[in-house]
Design a protein around this motif. Structure first.
Motif, PDB file in Angstrom:
ATOM      1  N   ALA A 158       2.019 -58.560  16.150  1.00 16.28           N
ATOM      2  CA  ALA A 158       0.678 -58.056  15.857  1.00 16.28           C
ATOM      3  C   ALA A 158       0.186 -57.119  16.950  1.00 16.28           C
ATOM      4  O   ALA A 158       0.556 -57.256  18.124  1.00 16.28           O
ATOM      5  CB  ALA A 158      -0.294 -59.228  15.710  1.00 16.28           C
ATOM      6  N   LEU A 159      -0.653 -56.146  16.548  1.00 17.51           N
ATOM      7  CA  LEU A 159      -1.260 -55.253  17.522  1.00 17.51           C
ATOM      8  C   LEU A 159      -2.271 -56.007  18.371  1.00 17.51           C
ATOM      9  O   LEU A 159      -2.861 -57.000  17.941  1.00 17.51           O
ATOM     10  CB  LEU A 159      -1.959 -54.100  16.792  1.00 17.51           C
ATOM     11  CG  LEU A 159      -1.055 -53.129  16.030  1.00 17.51           C
ATOM     12  CD1 LEU A 159      -1.905 -52.130  15.261  1.00 17.51           C
ATOM     13  CD2 LEU A 159      -0.110 -52.406  16.969  1.00 17.51           C
ATOM     14  N   LYS A 160      -2.475 -55.520  19.582  1.00 14.37           N
ATOM     15  CA  LYS A 160      -3.424 -56.151  20.483  1.00 14.37           C
ATOM     16  C   LYS A 160      -4.856 -55.812  20.083  1.00 14.37           C
ATOM     17  O   LYS A 160      -5.113 -54.855  19.368  1.00 14.37           O
ATOM     18  CB  LYS A 160      -3.161 -55.696  21.924  1.00 14.37           C
ATOM     19  CG  LYS A 160      -1.788 -56.107  22.463  1.00 14.37           C
ATOM     20  CD  LYS A 160      -1.601 -55.604  23.880  1.00 14.37           C
ATOM     21  CE  LYS A 160      -0.225 -55.986  24.412  1.00 14.37           C
ATOM     22  NZ  LYS A 160      -0.008 -55.477  25.794  1.00 14.37           N
ATOM     23  N   LEU A 161      -5.793 -56.606  20.570  1.00 12.66           N
ATOM     24  CA  LEU A 161      -7.199 -56.349  20.315  1.00 12.66           C
ATOM     25  C   LEU A 161      -7.687 -55.167  21.154  1.00 12.66           C
ATOM     26  O   LEU A 161      -7.187 -54.915  22.244  1.00 12.66           O
ATOM     27  CB  LEU A 161      -8.031 -57.584  20.645  1.00 12.66           C
ATOM     28  CG  LEU A 161      -7.757 -58.841  19.822  1.00 12.66           C
ATOM     29  CD1 LEU A 161      -8.659 -59.971  20.295  1.00 12.66           C
ATOM     30  CD2 LEU A 161      -7.961 -58.590  18.350  1.00 12.66           C
ATOM     31  N   ASP A 162      -8.666 -54.467  20.630  1.00 12.19           N
ATOM     32  CA  ASP A 162      -9.295 -53.368  21.358  1.00 12.19           C
ATOM     33  C   ASP A 162     -10.802 -53.630  21.386  1.00 12.19           C
ATOM     34  O   ASP A 162     -11.572 -52.996  20.681  1.00 12.19           O
ATOM     35  CB  ASP A 162      -8.978 -52.033  20.674  1.00 12.19           C
ATOM     36  CG  ASP A 162      -9.572 -50.840  21.419  1.00 12.19           C
ATOM     37  OD1 ASP A 162     -10.112 -51.047  22.532  1.00 12.19           O
ATOM     38  OD2 ASP A 162      -9.496 -49.715  20.888  1.00 12.19           O
TER      39      ASP A 162
END
Length: 521
Positions: free
Chosen positions: A208-212
């Motif tokens: 999963a992509l990281k949080l921004d």
């Protein structure tokens, strides 16, 4: 992004009935989210009268929800990929139920505004998990049937929401006035929470992509700096700080772009994939979605105020008046995707924009002709014309926007499409202060209220017509044919991506679902 092999659990075997229970639960949650928005729209005048809300507070009750929902959509999808979609769904539906209770028991308009913002934030956690859970639960060959059910549910919600809101408000159950429109979510939400724990299968994305969170903070800050002065400006006499704030919003958005560029170069997980805007069709489509959201945000709020406050109609009469519009949207949406778009492509969307413009102009003419004596049946024709135009747009639009997007970015693109539509909706609701309330005097006698609202409604519709004309022109930048007819076009089902953000989101397997994200405005 998530692909069919990216979840930690495989779809349930076809003999397992539990997957259908899970489907019913997530569909109910999606239905609850849609109906909640349309219920609130029809009850706005009752809330204003009973709770003593100012016009700016009324705008915040609707715009605050849209803003919180928009700001959290992409992050909500990523949180589900990281921590588990079932877990985030349960957190979202539990929080949505709690926020509904706070709305229902709000002691003053400020508490109602805060509770609506919380409700929007919880919806942003709940709604993005719906398609991801469907993807993790059903094998590919069953998803067409599932998405067809979603389309039916969305159509049902579009029609039943205003009627349910009108009935609950009109009945004044237990002397609670408008409050049951929120309290009705409590038994539904509690049942979804209990049954969801039992029947929904947990799934995650292994990469999963990281949080921004910085990106989210900049988006929220910029929008607040823009929306707050628009909503409060008229009541406060348009102070200088308001213009400074709106100008400062542009600086914040500039900082957002610079940060997102650095974020993409550093770890490849920005909130907004800026490279997508190099694709002409996507950039134009985002502009269309934003402007369309603005138009809908303006129309639905002023339409409700016009019928109930201006004409003095009951909530039930106003709710029934909108039924032809909802039916027309549903029928035209299905026809556009199944028959028209495969044959005529982009021309269908442009015809929809022109048709909706014609409906708006017809509505202006009828409102001027009949004035305060206009009847619901006299509104039916312009509403049907507008509904047909809207239906021709909402279902195939996302396909057209995604046509030139690379496959690896389809999840980010579909998430951004739904996000900007909600942001446009919030901006449209904020602009009501300018295009509607700004067209009438601050001090109206009871005798002058009706005619003033009728005149302001007509002026607001002129702006809606201008918006629809702008959408028609922007659509020339969209591809001439839908995605599946373009060489090398991406046809990935956004349910297969990590950021499938809305059951009304971008998917070419169930285009009728796109109605939800449009109709909530």
């Amino acid at each position: 992004m998530t692909s069919p092999s990216s979840t930690l659990t495989s779809p349930r075997p076809e003999g397992d009935r539990r997957r259908w229970y899970a489907l019913a639960i997530v569909m109910t949650a999606a239905f609850m989210d849609l109906v909640d928005v349309t219920i609130v729209n029809i009850a706005i005048p009752s809330i204003q009268q009973d709770a003593g809300a100012t016009f700016s507070q009324i705008q915040w009750i609707t715009a605050g929800y849209a803003l919180a929902f928009a700001a959290g959509l992409i992050t909500g999808g990523r949180l589900g990929d990281i921590h588990g979609r079932k877990r985030l769904f349960l957190v979202g539906i539990g929080g949505f139920t709690l926020a509904s209770a706070l709305c229902g028991f709000a002691v003053n308009p400020d508490m109602l505004v805060a509770s609506r913002i919380l409700q929007g934030a919880m919806a942003a956690l709940m709604v993005p998990q719906v398609l991801s859970i469907v993807h993790a639960t059903f094998p590919a060959h069953e998803r067409g049937k599932v998405f067809g059910l979603f389309g039916a549910i969305v159509g049902l919600g579009a029609v039943s929401g205003p009627l349910l809101g009108a009935l609950l408000t009109e009945w004044n159950l237990f002397g609670l006035e408008w409050r049951p429109i929120f309290l009705i979510n409590l038994p539904v939400g509690i049942a979804g929470l209990v049954l969801g724990r039992k029947f929904i299968t947990e799934s995650k994305a292994p990469h999963a992509l990281k949080l921004d969170l910085v990106g989210v903070a900049l988006v929220v800050l910029g929008l607040l700096m823009l929306l707050y002065p628009l909503i409060r400006g008229r009541e406060l006499g348009w102070p200088v700080w308001g213009y400074v704030s709106m100008g400062g919003a542009l600086v914040v958005f500039g900082a957002l772009v610079a940060y997102e560029k650095r974020k993409a170069a550093r770890d490849g997980s920005p909130l907004i994939e800026l490279s997508l805007f190099k694709v002409k069709s996507f950039a134009a489509g985002i502009a269309v979605q934003t402007v369309f959201g603005i138009g809908l945000g303006i129309f639905f709020l002023v339409w409700t105020l016009y019928m109930q406050t201006g004409l003095g109609w009951s909530p039930l009469r106003a709710g029934l008046t909108g039924v032809p519009f909802s039916i027309a949207v549903s029928l035209a949406a299905g026809l556009s995707v199944q028959k028209l778009v495969p044959r005529f492509g982009r021309k269908v969307l442009q015809a929809g924009a022109l048709t909706m413009t014609a409906g708006v102009l017809l509505y202006i003419w009828e409102s001027e002709r009949y004035g305060m004596s206009i009847a619901p049946w006299q509104m039916a024709l312009p509403l049907i014309v507008m509904g047909v135009g809207m239906g021709l747009i909402v279902a195939p639009l996302t396909d057209a926007v995604l046509s030139g997007v690379p496959r690896e970015h389809s999840g980010s693109a579909s998430g951004l499409i739904n996000t900007v539509q909600q942001m446009g909706n919030a901006l449209g609701l904020a602009l009501v202060s300018v295009v509607f309330f700004g067209a009438m005097s601050d001090h109206l006698s009871p005798r002058d209220v009706g005619p003033a609202f009728v005149d302001a409604f007509q002026q607001a519709l002129v702006w809606v017509a201008v918006v629809m004309t702008a959408i028609f022109l922007l659509m020339f930048a969209l591809p001439k044919r839908p995605a599946q007819h373009m060489e090398g076009a991406d046809t990935t089902d956004p349910a297969d991506t990590a950021e499938a953000t809305d059951p009304a989101g971008a998917t070419d397997t169930a285009p009728a679902k796109e109605q939800e994200s449009e109709l909530v405005g």
